[in-house]
Design a protein around this motif. Structure first.
Motif, PDB file in Angstrom:
ATOM      1  N   THR A 178       0.840  -1.216   0.174  1.00 36.80           N
ATOM      2  CA  THR A 178      -0.011   0.033   0.092  1.00 36.80           C
ATOM      3  C   THR A 178       0.787   1.151  -0.079  1.00 36.80           C
ATOM      4  O   THR A 178       0.632   2.188  -0.865  1.00 36.80           O
ATOM      5  CB  THR A 178      -0.875   0.010   1.297  1.00 36.80           C
ATOM      6  N   LYS A 198       2.332   1.691  -3.223  1.00 35.62           N
ATOM      7  CA  LYS A 198       1.444   2.242  -4.330  1.00 35.62           C
ATOM      8  C   LYS A 198       1.297   3.772  -4.198  1.00 35.62           C
ATOM      9  O   LYS A 198       0.989   4.343  -5.168  1.00 35.62           O
ATOM     10  CB  LYS A 198       0.240   1.339  -4.321  1.00 35.62           C
ATOM     11  N   ASN A 223       3.834   5.860  -5.533  1.00 34.62           N
ATOM     12  CA  ASN A 223       4.431   5.362  -7.063  1.00 34.62           C
ATOM     13  C   ASN A 223       5.799   4.762  -7.111  1.00 34.62           C
ATOM     14  O   ASN A 223       6.384   5.189  -8.114  1.00 34.62           O
ATOM     15  CB  ASN A 223       3.924   6.765  -7.913  1.00 34.62           C
ATOM     16  N   TYR A 252       1.538  -8.352 -11.522  1.00 37.21           N
ATOM     17  CA  TYR A 252       1.633  -7.741 -10.390  1.00 37.21           C
ATOM     18  C   TYR A 252       2.896  -6.853 -10.562  1.00 37.21           C
ATOM     19  O   TYR A 252       3.902  -6.869  -9.855  1.00 37.21           O
ATOM     20  CB  TYR A 252       1.844  -8.348  -9.084  1.00 37.21           C
ATOM     21  N   ARG A 270       4.613  -3.135 -11.208  1.00 33.91           N
ATOM     22  CA  ARG A 270       4.578  -1.618 -11.025  1.00 33.91           C
ATOM     23  C   ARG A 270       5.622  -0.836 -11.732  1.00 33.91           C
ATOM     24  O   ARG A 270       5.796   0.321 -11.311  1.00 33.91           O
ATOM     25  CB  ARG A 270       4.243  -1.239  -9.641  1.00 33.91           C
TER      26      ARG A 270
END
Length: 365
Positions: free
Chosen positions: A124, A127, A130, A238, A240
């Motif tokens: 969390t 995210k 970023n 998954y 990022r």
């Protein structure tokens, strides 16, 4: 008088009663006797899903099923860490001083959370900031895949699912295998994780058809490649990391690329004139070697096996071999020549010695 054999009859009073004050032992019962032995074997080759993991922990387990009671959290690969000390202090505030461990490599900072809750909290935070990272999911959340052979390709998936449900298996997905757009009598079946899944290979008949159930063949296609960042070792589900195009290597998704077909492609890894998923790329070959990891110990040379030969008998071993005449004559002539060269210088010397001896004999009275 013959001796009579009779069993001794014990009275009720002679049987020792239970000791007073001693409570009976508590026994732990489980739906299946092997449920307590269920292990949580994890792998990093699938994508991690925190929602499914949390949902699996909150839902009550059905009979004869097993999920990860305390699943091991997968590692998190983070890139572009500017200040490790500040980042570490932030994670300690989120998870506590013993909530994670770190390991640094040349390309990533590997964070291994201790527990699923710490994993979710770190994800969390990453995210929200970023951050560029990727991770995986435990093996116990992946479906248990089997292969059913000899079933007709027109068999309905619902019939297969119902037949397996009657045998005590929970079906998740069924897929018919095709080759050159031609259906084959082979079905891939994904099952939910149950402790009795290993018993499914004993089924020899299904839907009035003789079948063979086996494990899928493991193919060596090399490491997985992400469709988002084009890197090896993880998948897009998954990831990022910033997107990179598979065709032009620019910082956008492959689906939104506007490159003309006539213009040459450009690889993200080696800047060659090919796409990033080209199997002949040097980066892909390097990733395969890294995945195989040959042993460092030198390979031992195995001696070549000699062909089996029948042992010789005593007569064969003592039998003399015939020497060819040509080789014997040449050897004999060479021996005579060498002997002559040795004796020739000695003949004058012997002659002088003999003459001296003869003269002395004649002079003596």
């Amino acid at each position: 008088m013959p001796r009579s054999h009779s069993k001794r009859i014990l009275s009720i009073a002679s049987i020792s009663p239970l000791r007073e004050g001693k409570k009976p032992k508590k026994c732990f019962t489980s739906p299946n006797k092997f449920a307590v032995l269920a292990s949580s074997d994890f792998s990093d080759d699938a994508v991690f899903d925190t929602e499914s993991l949390t949902r699996a922990d909150s839902v009550e387990n059905p009979p004869h099923s097993t999920v990860c009671s305390e699943p091991m959290a997968p590692p998190i690969y983070i890139s572009d860490i500017a200040n490790f000390s500040a980042f570490k202090d932030k994670l300690i505030k989120i998870t506590g001083p013993k909530g994670f461990t770190c390991k640094s490599t040349s390309s990533h900072l590997i964070v291994r959370p201790n527990g699923v809750q710490n994993f979710n909290d770190i994800i969390t935070y990453l995210k929200e900031t970023n951050a560029s990272f990727h991770s995986f999911r435990p093996r116990c959340l992946r479906p248990y895949r089997i292969v059913i052979r000899n079933l007709h390709h027109t068999t309905l998936s619902g019939d297969i699912s119902a037949a397996l449900s009657e045998e005590g298996y929970s079906v998740k997905r069924i897929h018919n295998l095709k080759k050159n757009n031609r259906p084959l009598p082979i079905f891939f079946v994904d099952l939910d994780h149950n402790v009795n899944n290993n018993q499914i290979y004993n089924i020899k008949s299904l839907l009035n058809t003789k079948i063979v159930i086996e494990k899928p063949n493991k193919t060596t296609r090399g490491p997985p490649q992400c469709f988002n960042c084009q890197n090896f070792g993880h998948t897009v589900n998954y990831c990022r990391h910033p997107p990179r195009c598979v065709k032009c290597s620019e910082a956008h998704s492959s689906g939104s690329c506007t490159k003309d077909r006539s213009s040459p492609a450009r690889c993200v890894h080696c800047s060659g004139d090919h796409t990033a998923n080209f199997r002949g790329c040097p980066a892909f070959k390097k990733a395969i070697k890294k995945k195989i990891r040959p042993s460092k110990s030198p390979a031992t040379k195995v001696p070549e096996s000699q062909p089996f030969s029948r042992p010789k008998s005593y007569a064969e071993a003592t039998q003399t071999q015939d020497v060819p005449n040509e080789n014997f004559s040449v050897t004999l002539s060479n021996f005579i020549i060498n002997l002559n060269s040795l004796i020739s210088p000695l003949i004058p010397l012997l002659s002088s010695v003999l003459d001296a001896l003869i003269s002395k004999v004649n002079l003596s009275p």
